[in-house]
Scaffold this motif. Structure first.
Motif, PDB file in Angstrom:
ATOM      1  N   SER A  38      67.236 -45.678 -52.851  1.00  0.00           N
ATOM      2  CA  SER A  38      65.853 -45.780 -53.664  1.00  0.00           C
ATOM      3  C   SER A  38      66.225 -46.688 -54.909  1.00  0.00           C
ATOM      4  N   THR A  39      67.270 -46.382 -55.357  1.00  0.00           N
ATOM      5  CA  THR A  39      67.533 -46.934 -56.782  1.00  0.00           C
ATOM      6  C   THR A  39      68.143 -48.361 -56.745  1.00  0.00           C
ATOM      7  N   LYS A  40      69.100 -48.723 -55.712  1.00  0.00           N
ATOM      8  CA  LYS A  40      69.590 -49.886 -55.777  1.00  0.00           C
ATOM      9  C   LYS A  40      68.787 -51.079 -54.961  1.00  0.00           C
ATOM     10  N   LEU A  41      68.038 -50.407 -53.870  1.00  0.00           N
ATOM     11  CA  LEU A  41      67.319 -51.437 -52.923  1.00  0.00           C
ATOM     12  C   LEU A  41      65.638 -51.084 -53.140  1.00  0.00           C
ATOM     13  N   GLY A  42      65.447 -50.236 -54.009  1.00  0.00           N
ATOM     14  CA  GLY A  42      64.326 -50.058 -54.486  1.00  0.00           C
ATOM     15  C   GLY A  42      63.444 -49.782 -53.160  1.00  0.00           C
ATOM     16  N   LEU A  43      63.669 -48.800 -52.329  1.00  0.00           N
ATOM     17  CA  LEU A  43      63.081 -48.535 -51.078  1.00  0.00           C
ATOM     18  C   LEU A  43      62.200 -47.230 -51.378  1.00  0.00           C
ATOM     19  N   SER A  44      60.948 -47.178 -50.820  1.00  0.00           N
ATOM     20  CA  SER A  44      60.178 -46.164 -50.947  1.00  0.00           C
ATOM     21  C   SER A  44      60.459 -44.940 -50.113  1.00  0.00           C
ATOM     22  N   LEU A  45      59.701 -43.846 -50.109  1.00  0.00           N
ATOM     23  CA  LEU A  45      60.144 -42.624 -49.345  1.00  0.00           C
ATOM     24  C   LEU A  45      60.509 -42.709 -47.943  1.00  0.00           C
ATOM     25  N   ILE A  46      59.534 -43.364 -47.071  1.00  0.00           N
ATOM     26  CA  ILE A  46      59.810 -43.417 -45.718  1.00  0.00           C
ATOM     27  C   ILE A  46      61.230 -44.251 -45.395  1.00  0.00           C
ATOM     28  N   PRO A  47      61.269 -45.295 -45.888  1.00  0.00           N
ATOM     29  CA  PRO A  47      62.482 -46.292 -45.652  1.00  0.00           C
ATOM     30  C   PRO A  47      63.654 -45.417 -46.014  1.00  0.00           C
ATOM     31  N   THR A  48      63.801 -44.731 -47.377  1.00  0.00           N
ATOM     32  CA  THR A  48      64.560 -43.790 -47.753  1.00  0.00           C
ATOM     33  C   THR A  48      65.098 -42.862 -46.856  1.00  0.00           C
ATOM     34  N   LEU A  49      64.204 -42.029 -46.308  1.00  0.00           N
ATOM     35  CA  LEU A  49      64.399 -40.952 -45.247  1.00  0.00           C
ATOM     36  C   LEU A  49      65.063 -41.591 -43.979  1.00  0.00           C
ATOM     37  N   ILE A  50      64.798 -43.021 -43.836  1.00  0.00           N
ATOM     38  CA  ILE A  50      65.443 -43.602 -42.658  1.00  0.00           C
ATOM     39  C   ILE A  50      66.849 -43.931 -42.776  1.00  0.00           C
ATOM     40  N   VAL A  51      67.220 -44.479 -44.203  1.00  0.00           N
ATOM     41  CA  VAL A  51      68.381 -44.995 -44.225  1.00  0.00           C
ATOM     42  C   VAL A  51      69.351 -43.624 -44.421  1.00  0.00           C
ATOM     43  N   SER A  52      68.889 -42.560 -45.134  1.00  0.00           N
ATOM     44  CA  SER A  52      69.646 -41.314 -45.146  1.00  0.00           C
ATOM     45  C   SER A  52      70.234 -40.901 -43.878  1.00  0.00           C
ATOM     46  N   MET A  53      69.040 -41.103 -42.809  1.00  0.00           N
ATOM     47  CA  MET A  53      69.164 -40.378 -41.754  1.00  0.00           C
ATOM     48  C   MET A  53      70.192 -41.082 -40.687  1.00  0.00           C
ATOM     49  N   PHE A  54      70.374 -42.718 -40.847  1.00  0.00           N
ATOM     50  CA  PHE A  54      71.126 -43.357 -40.141  1.00  0.00           C
ATOM     51  C   PHE A  54      72.677 -43.245 -40.656  1.00  0.00           C
ATOM     52  N   ALA A  55      72.606 -43.163 -42.037  1.00  0.00           N
ATOM     53  CA  ALA A  55      73.925 -43.168 -42.953  1.00  0.00           C
ATOM     54  C   ALA A  55      74.589 -41.739 -42.387  1.00  0.00           C
ATOM     55  N   ALA A  56      73.884 -40.532 -42.428  1.00  0.00           N
ATOM     56  CA  ALA A  56      74.518 -39.231 -42.239  1.00  0.00           C
ATOM     57  C   ALA A  56      74.796 -39.368 -40.726  1.00  0.00           C
ATOM     58  N   ALA A  57      74.065 -39.982 -39.780  1.00  0.00           N
ATOM     59  CA  ALA A  57      74.323 -39.831 -38.261  1.00  0.00           C
ATOM     60  C   ALA A  57      75.742 -40.643 -38.050  1.00  0.00           C
ATOM     61  N   LEU A  58      75.777 -41.890 -38.753  1.00  0.00           N
ATOM     62  CA  LEU A  58      77.002 -42.519 -38.585  1.00  0.00           C
ATOM     63  C   LEU A  58      78.258 -41.832 -39.156  1.00  0.00           C
ATOM     64  N   LEU A  59      78.115 -41.231 -40.444  1.00  0.00           N
ATOM     65  CA  LEU A  59      79.209 -40.214 -40.943  1.00  0.00           C
ATOM     66  C   LEU A  59      79.749 -39.292 -39.857  1.00  0.00           C
ATOM     67  N   GLY A  60      78.510 -38.597 -39.270  1.00  0.00           N
ATOM     68  CA  GLY A  60      78.958 -37.569 -38.298  1.00  0.00           C
ATOM     69  C   GLY A  60      79.646 -37.903 -37.074  1.00  0.00           C
ATOM     70  N   ILE A  61      79.225 -39.254 -36.552  1.00  0.00           N
ATOM     71  CA  ILE A  61      79.872 -39.824 -35.575  1.00  0.00           C
ATOM     72  C   ILE A  61      81.200 -40.237 -35.790  1.00  0.00           C
ATOM     73  N   ILE A  62      81.509 -40.669 -36.967  1.00  0.00           N
ATOM     74  CA  ILE A  62      82.872 -41.110 -37.345  1.00  0.00           C
ATOM     75  C   ILE A  62      83.932 -39.845 -37.493  1.00  0.00           C
ATOM     76  N   ILE A  63      83.099 -38.791 -38.304  1.00  0.00           N
ATOM     77  CA  ILE A  63      84.022 -37.431 -38.218  1.00  0.00           C
ATOM     78  C   ILE A  63      84.330 -36.865 -36.888  1.00  0.00           C
ATOM     79  N   GLU A  64      83.312 -37.021 -36.033  1.00  0.00           N
ATOM     80  CA  GLU A  64      83.781 -36.608 -34.613  1.00  0.00           C
ATOM     81  C   GLU A  64      84.877 -37.347 -33.936  1.00  0.00           C
ATOM     82  N   LYS A  65      84.582 -38.550 -33.994  1.00  0.00           N
ATOM     83  CA  LYS A  65      85.787 -39.443 -33.490  1.00  0.00           C
ATOM     84  C   LYS A  65      86.811 -39.307 -33.810  1.00  0.00           C
TER      85      LYS A  65
END
Length: 291
Positions: free
Chosen positions: A53-80
């Motif tokens: 939101s601060t660096k890319l200037g994204l609004s609410l919905i895109p920010t939620l999507i970015v956080s969702m994918f970032a957290a999902a990727l982190l979860g997969i990396i931790i599991e693997k």
């Protein structure tokens, strides 16, 4: 009327605990692991939303999507990286590893962004909504609405799709599911991804409602979500929902009518009371296996 207002606040807070508790219970349901790093994935999701939101200037919905994918990727990396090599090890080994991953995420984030809290941008500039004599913060309704939508989507995925059927099969008997042609490794990674994605979105929702984030913001919500999962019945998604709602309402009512300083003590005391009378949790199944 004030009681109704506090109940709505408690439902909103409980819905966030429920999103986190679902992550705990999904992972436990398949590989019998209490992922104590889950609260820190919540924190990482909040920071992903902050920079989106601060660096890319994204609004609410895109920010939620970015956080969702970032957290999902982190979860997969931790599991693997951290959990998969130890899958056949004793559970205490996995538990200690999970605690180590939690500390690594917290202190790693502190190294990257610094220890000072950061103000989260106002992505949902809706003030107080008046419904008769009720005065409800718009951000509280956002937490409740998004959480309810995600839970309904998750229920659809688990009970109405082939992927969900494979997840349920793996949770019941991993070896039998593997013999039936289910790629258990992929299902476990997907489970971590879904649980982590929910945690990432929960991190942004909390950061919007309480606009300050720091590297240790996931510790207490993570613990309370774990308590919620146990209270509801660890391994049960409906139990995680119920436990989250119970935790949120009890915490909010305690702060409103008893004492803010006692809210955490009462919330954790609730766990002791429930386990004394129903050790498997409110909706948990009886099992002969020691956990």
């Amino acid at each position: 009327m004030e009681l109704l207002q506090q109940l709505i606040n408690g439902l909103a807070l409980g819905s966030v605990y429920a999103l986190l508790a679902i992550g705990y219970t999904m992972v436990y349901g398949i590989i019998k692991l209490i992922n104590f790093a889950h609260g820190d994935i919540f924190m990482a999701g909040a920071f992903a939303g902050f920079y989106a939101s601060t660096k890319l200037g994204l609004s609410l919905i895109p920010t939620l999507i970015v956080s969702m994918f970032a957290a999902a990727l982190l979860g997969i990396i931790i599991e693997k990286v951290a959990y998969k090599p130890l899958r056949n090890s004793p559970r205490i080994t996995l538990l200690i590893t999970a605690i180590g991953v939690s500390l690594l995420l917290e202190h790693g984030m502190r190294f990257l962004v610094g220890p000072d809290p950061k103000p989260f941008p106002d992505l949902f500039p809706v003030g107080t909504i008046n419904i008769g004599s009720l005065h409800i913060n718009g951000k509280i309704l956002l937490m409740l609405g998004v959480s309810a939508l995600l839970v309904l989507l998750l229920q659809y995925i688990i009970y109405k799709t082939k992927v969900g059927k494979a997840m349920r099969a793996a949770s019941q008997d991993m070896e039998a599911a593997s013999l039936m042609g289910i790629n258990v490794n992929n299902i476990i990674s997907l489970t971590f991804a879904i649980g982590s994605a929910l945690a990432g979105i929960a991190g942004v929702l909390v950061a919007i409602a309480y606009p300050s984030i720091d590297p240790y913001m996931g510790m207490m919500p993570g613990l309370k979500a774990f308590v919620a999962a146990v209270v509801g019945g660890i391994g049960s998604i409906p139990g995680a929902l119920l436990g989250g709602i119970v935790m949120g309402i009890s915490e909010t009512l305690t702060k409103a009518y008893i004492s803010t300083s006692l809210s955490d003590a009462i919330a954790f005391g609730l766990l002791i009371i429930v386990l004394l009378f129903k050790p498997t949790g409110l909706l948990g199944d009886k099992t002969k296996e020691k956990v």
